[in-house]
Design a protein around this motif. Structure first.
Motif, short mmCIF file in Angstrom:
data_model
loop_
_atom_site.label_atom_id
_atom_site.label_comp_id
_atom_site.label_asym_id
_atom_site.label_seq_id
_atom_site.Cartn_x
_atom_site.Cartn_y
_atom_site.Cartn_z
N LYS A 182 0.79 -0.95 -0.05
CA LYS A 182 -0.08 0.10 0.14
C LYS A 182 0.88 1.35 0.17
O LYS A 182 0.87 2.13 -0.78
N ILE A 183 1.82 1.17 1.07
CA ILE A 183 2.82 2.63 1.13
C ILE A 183 3.32 2.69 -0.38
O ILE A 183 3.52 3.87 -0.95
N LEU A 184 3.96 1.44 -0.83
CA LEU A 184 4.85 1.70 -2.40
C LEU A 184 3.68 2.06 -3.52
O LEU A 184 4.26 3.05 -4.16
N ARG A 185 2.70 1.51 -3.28
CA ARG A 185 1.89 1.88 -4.55
C ARG A 185 1.65 3.64 -4.28
O ARG A 185 1.46 4.11 -5.07
N ASP A 186 0.92 3.76 -3.07
CA ASP A 186 0.67 5.33 -3.04
C ASP A 186 2.02 6.20 -3.45
O ASP A 186 1.67 7.29 -4.00
N LYS A 187 3.14 6.13 -2.92
CA LYS A 187 4.30 6.49 -3.30
C LYS A 187 4.66 6.77 -4.64
O LYS A 187 4.84 7.75 -5.06
N LEU A 188 4.51 5.46 -5.26
CA LEU A 188 4.99 5.43 -6.88
C LEU A 188 3.90 6.12 -7.68
O LEU A 188 4.18 6.48 -8.87
N GLU A 189 2.62 6.28 -7.20
CA GLU A 189 1.51 6.74 -7.95
C GLU A 189 1.64 8.19 -8.23
O GLU A 189 1.11 8.95 -9.05
#
Length: 72
Positions: free
Chosen positions: A64-71
């Motif tokens: 979730k954190i990675l998805r949020d940051k990479l979006e």
């Protein structure tokens, strides 16, 4: 156009490394054991002395954190 896709890949890799570095320590280590070392959740739980449920929660949190940051 291959040069630009190489650049995009390098940029993505840099962003991913930065996002990984920003994860909480336990979360990052569980995620890396799962994805980079290809350990099973059961193996990770045994290695770290935590429950299978805790491993699943850490991986979900990391994604979730990675998805949020990479979006962004």
């Amino acid at each position: 156009k291959p040069a630009s896709s190489g650049l995009e890949a390098a940029e993505f890799d840099r962003m991913l490394q930065s996002a990984l570095a920003g994860l909480p320590e336990k979360c990052r280590s569980v995620f890396l054991m799962s994805r980079m070392e290809e350990m099973s959740n059961k193996q990770i739980a045994g290695e770290l002395g935590i429950s299978l449920k805790a491993v699943e929660k850490q991986i979900t949190k990391a994604l979730k954190i990675l998805r949020d940051k990479l979006e962004q």
